[in-house]
Design a protein around this motif. Sequence first.
Motif, PDB file in Angstrom:
ATOM      1  N   ASN A  77       0.712  -1.175   0.111  1.00  9.32           N
ATOM      2  CA  ASN A  77      -0.079   0.008  -0.007  1.00  9.32           C
ATOM      3  C   ASN A  77       0.949   1.035   0.056  1.00  9.32           C
ATOM      4  O   ASN A  77       0.419   2.300   0.335  1.00  9.32           O
ATOM      5  CB  ASN A  77      -0.930  -0.178   1.258  1.00  9.32           C
ATOM      6  N   ILE A  78       2.041   1.148  -0.433  1.00  9.34           N
ATOM      7  CA  ILE A  78       2.997   2.252  -0.426  1.00  9.34           C
ATOM      8  C   ILE A  78       2.680   2.949  -1.989  1.00  9.34           C
ATOM      9  O   ILE A  78       2.546   2.446  -2.707  1.00  9.34           O
ATOM     10  CB  ILE A  78       4.569   1.897  -0.758  1.00  9.34           C
ATOM     11  N   PRO A  79       2.451   4.355  -1.584  1.00  2.69           N
ATOM     12  CA  PRO A  79       1.884   5.084  -3.011  1.00  2.69           C
ATOM     13  C   PRO A  79       2.675   4.862  -3.980  1.00  2.69           C
ATOM     14  O   PRO A  79       4.059   5.113  -4.001  1.00  2.69           O
ATOM     15  CB  PRO A  79       1.936   6.341  -2.368  1.00  2.69           C
ATOM     16  N   VAL A  80       2.269   4.726  -5.302  1.00  2.00           N
ATOM     17  CA  VAL A  80       2.840   4.577  -6.753  1.00  2.00           C
ATOM     18  C   VAL A  80       4.134   3.276  -6.658  1.00  2.00           C
ATOM     19  O   VAL A  80       4.047   2.195  -7.328  1.00  2.00           O
ATOM     20  CB  VAL A  80       3.637   5.744  -6.925  1.00  2.00           C
ATOM     21  N   LEU A  81       4.834   3.398  -5.532  1.00  2.00           N
ATOM     22  CA  LEU A  81       6.023   2.086  -5.640  1.00  2.00           C
ATOM     23  C   LEU A  81       5.221   0.732  -5.666  1.00  2.00           C
ATOM     24  O   LEU A  81       5.836   0.010  -6.042  1.00  2.00           O
ATOM     25  CB  LEU A  81       6.968   2.465  -4.317  1.00  2.00           C
ATOM     26  N   SER A  82       4.261   0.640  -4.761  1.00  2.00           N
ATOM     27  CA  SER A  82       3.778  -0.548  -4.559  1.00  2.00           C
ATOM     28  C   SER A  82       3.295  -1.150  -6.149  1.00  2.00           C
ATOM     29  O   SER A  82       3.239  -2.380  -6.253  1.00  2.00           O
ATOM     30  CB  SER A  82       2.842  -0.744  -3.414  1.00  2.00           C
ATOM     31  N   TYR A  83       2.647  -0.264  -6.388  1.00  2.00           N
ATOM     32  CA  TYR A  83       1.917  -0.642  -7.780  1.00  2.00           C
ATOM     33  C   TYR A  83       2.860  -1.041  -8.749  1.00  2.00           C
ATOM     34  O   TYR A  83       2.756  -2.083  -9.636  1.00  2.00           O
ATOM     35  CB  TYR A  83       1.046   0.628  -8.308  1.00  2.00           C
ATOM     36  N   LEU A  84       3.988  -0.284  -8.841  1.00  2.00           N
ATOM     37  CA  LEU A  84       5.326  -0.877  -9.754  1.00  2.00           C
ATOM     38  C   LEU A  84       5.955  -1.940  -9.327  1.00  2.00           C
ATOM     39  O   LEU A  84       6.256  -2.743 -10.513  1.00  2.00           O
ATOM     40  CB  LEU A  84       6.332   0.628  -9.663  1.00  2.00           C
ATOM     41  N   TRP A  85       6.123  -2.036  -8.111  1.00  2.00           N
ATOM     42  CA  TRP A  85       6.583  -3.258  -7.551  1.00  2.00           C
ATOM     43  C   TRP A  85       5.879  -4.761  -7.886  1.00  2.00           C
ATOM     44  O   TRP A  85       6.368  -5.520  -8.294  1.00  2.00           O
ATOM     45  CB  TRP A  85       6.792  -3.046  -6.012  1.00  2.00           C
ATOM     46  N   LEU A  86       4.402  -4.444  -7.806  1.00  2.00           N
ATOM     47  CA  LEU A  86       3.586  -5.574  -7.890  1.00  2.00           C
ATOM     48  C   LEU A  86       3.225  -5.934  -9.459  1.00  2.00           C
ATOM     49  O   LEU A  86       2.366  -6.700 -10.035  1.00  2.00           O
ATOM     50  CB  LEU A  86       2.459  -5.603  -7.202  1.00  2.00           C
ATOM     51  N   LYS A  87       3.741  -4.718 -10.396  1.00  2.00           N
ATOM     52  CA  LYS A  87       3.493  -4.828 -11.904  1.00  2.00           C
ATOM     53  C   LYS A  87       1.874  -4.559 -11.963  1.00  2.00           C
ATOM     54  O   LYS A  87       1.381  -5.005 -13.049  1.00  2.00           O
ATOM     55  CB  LYS A  87       4.199  -5.966 -12.481  1.00  2.00           C
ATOM     56  N   GLY A  88       1.356  -3.690 -11.229  1.00  2.00           N
ATOM     57  CA  GLY A  88      -0.099  -3.787 -11.436  1.00  2.00           C
ATOM     58  C   GLY A  88      -0.992  -4.824 -11.209  1.00  2.00           C
ATOM     59  O   GLY A  88      -2.055  -4.599 -11.477  1.00  2.00           O
ATOM     60  N   ARG A  89      -0.677  -5.541 -10.405  1.00  2.00           N
ATOM     61  CA  ARG A  89      -1.534  -6.960 -10.079  1.00  2.00           C
ATOM     62  C   ARG A  89      -1.555  -7.159  -8.628  1.00  2.00           C
ATOM     63  O   ARG A  89      -0.652  -6.900  -7.756  1.00  2.00           O
ATOM     64  CB  ARG A  89      -0.965  -8.161 -11.056  1.00  2.00           C
ATOM     65  N   CYS A  90      -2.696  -7.933  -8.298  1.00  2.00           N
ATOM     66  CA  CYS A  90      -2.866  -8.297  -6.691  1.00  2.00           C
ATOM     67  C   CYS A  90      -1.634  -9.253  -6.586  1.00  2.00           C
ATOM     68  O   CYS A  90      -1.590 -10.322  -7.245  1.00  2.00           O
ATOM     69  CB  CYS A  90      -4.266  -8.683  -6.621  1.00  2.00           C
ATOM     70  N   ARG A  91      -1.137  -9.182  -5.354  1.00  2.00           N
ATOM     71  CA  ARG A  91      -0.221 -10.174  -4.687  1.00  2.00           C
ATOM     72  C   ARG A  91      -1.038 -11.589  -4.958  1.00  2.00           C
ATOM     73  O   ARG A  91      -0.244 -12.782  -5.158  1.00  2.00           O
ATOM     74  CB  ARG A  91       0.426  -9.840  -3.552  1.00  2.00           C
ATOM     75  N   HIS A  92      -1.942 -11.828  -4.422  1.00  2.00           N
ATOM     76  CA  HIS A  92      -2.589 -13.123  -4.082  1.00  2.00           C
ATOM     77  C   HIS A  92      -3.342 -13.358  -5.193  1.00  2.00           C
ATOM     78  O   HIS A  92      -3.135 -14.852  -5.597  1.00  2.00           O
ATOM     79  CB  HIS A  92      -3.564 -12.981  -3.000  1.00  2.00           C
ATOM     80  N   CYS A  93      -4.112 -12.878  -5.862  1.00  2.00           N
ATOM     81  CA  CYS A  93      -4.946 -13.513  -6.993  1.00  2.00           C
ATOM     82  C   CYS A  93      -4.469 -12.942  -8.417  1.00  2.00           C
ATOM     83  O   CYS A  93      -4.862 -13.505  -9.428  1.00  2.00           O
ATOM     84  CB  CYS A  93      -6.230 -13.176  -7.167  1.00  2.00           C
ATOM     85  N   GLN A  94      -3.485 -11.967  -8.698  1.00  2.00           N
ATOM     86  CA  GLN A  94      -2.924 -11.498 -10.057  1.00  2.00           C
ATOM     87  C   GLN A  94      -3.913 -11.063 -10.668  1.00  2.00           C
ATOM     88  O   GLN A  94      -3.600 -10.613 -11.861  1.00  2.00           O
ATOM     89  CB  GLN A  94      -2.209 -12.888 -10.562  1.00  2.00           C
ATOM     90  N   GLN A  95      -5.053 -10.842 -10.249  1.00  2.00           N
ATOM     91  CA  GLN A  95      -6.053  -9.647 -10.895  1.00  2.00           C
ATOM     92  C   GLN A  95      -5.278  -8.226 -11.198  1.00  2.00           C
ATOM     93  O   GLN A  95      -4.571  -7.769 -10.181  1.00  2.00           O
ATOM     94  CB  GLN A  95      -7.316  -9.649 -10.425  1.00  2.00           C
ATOM     95  N   THR A  96      -5.505  -7.583 -12.367  1.00  2.00           N
ATOM     96  CA  THR A  96      -5.012  -6.267 -12.361  1.00  2.00           C
ATOM     97  C   THR A  96      -5.604  -5.313 -11.446  1.00  2.00           C
ATOM     98  O   THR A  96      -6.814  -5.245 -11.268  1.00  2.00           O
ATOM     99  CB  THR A  96      -5.617  -5.895 -14.084  1.00  2.00           C
ATOM    100  N   ILE A  97      -4.726  -4.466 -11.044  1.00  2.00           N
ATOM    101  CA  ILE A  97      -5.251  -3.380 -10.318  1.00  2.00           C
ATOM    102  C   ILE A  97      -5.462  -2.053 -10.974  1.00  2.00           C
ATOM    103  O   ILE A  97      -4.654  -1.911 -11.844  1.00  2.00           O
ATOM    104  CB  ILE A  97      -4.142  -3.024  -9.391  1.00  2.00           C
TER     105      ILE A  97
END
Length: 282
Positions: A77-97
């Motif tokens: 939930n770190i602004p912007v950085l978490s989205y980039l780190w997770l490549k725009g996907r949920c860590r658990h289900c891999q669905q697109t954020i």
Amino acid sequence: MAEDLTWLLGGLLGLLLGSFLNVVIYRLPKMLERQWAEELARAQAHHQQPHAASEFNLLVPRSSCPHCGQMIQWQDNIPVLSYLWLKGRCRHCQQTISVRYPLVELSAGLLCAWSTYQFGLTLTGLAWAGFCLALLSLALIDWDTTLLPDDITLPLLWAGLISSASGWTSISLHQAVWGAIVGYLSLWSIYQAFKLLTGKEGMGYGDFKLLAALGAWLGWPTLIPLILVASVLGSVVGIAMKLRRSLREGMYVPFGPFLASAGMVMLIWGPSNAWQWLGMTR
């Protein structure tokens, strides 16, 4: 040297607040819908015990993935950085954020960085940063739901008057008060005339309150170029959506996002530049 870094501190603060704005934009309309549903249920069943609804506000429950329901951990939930780190996907289900989440955070960071760059990390700088963040929230809420919640528009109106009275902005209290009055009455008059001629409602009362708040912050002389800029932006977007056949049911485009955008244009660009852009001289 420290003064040169104030915009950076403002930007970091904006990124953090942008993460909270995403919660406000998503949850506040749902909170209002729940409130209205509960009030209707109580009115329809005076003698019945109302059903206990699960707690739902800006803090509870914790944020979760809309696809799998897993709670979002702090490191995701770190602004912007978490989205980039997770490549725009949920860590658990891999669905697109949705990419809108980091875009809101980035926009909030840039707006706060600009405010603190222009006015310093002062009450003036923080006041204008709050002004921009409120407009960003209102624009996206109105775009999604066609609602402009009183929970934001009315505090924004009072904050504009208080900021003027306290000397936090360069707008005199006279201009701020008349800005609020003229802002509200101008759109209210258009609404009443349109309703009288067509029998239909062309806009909602939230638009009146938003323009009143903008008038309180920016002063009454700014209202004419502000409305013109908002109208031009709304027309361009509306025509583009019509050509793409992406208009929502009823061919309706909310006006609030364009009022909010024009308000930020007036703050950052200035009314004199707006007049020139519109091909007019003041």
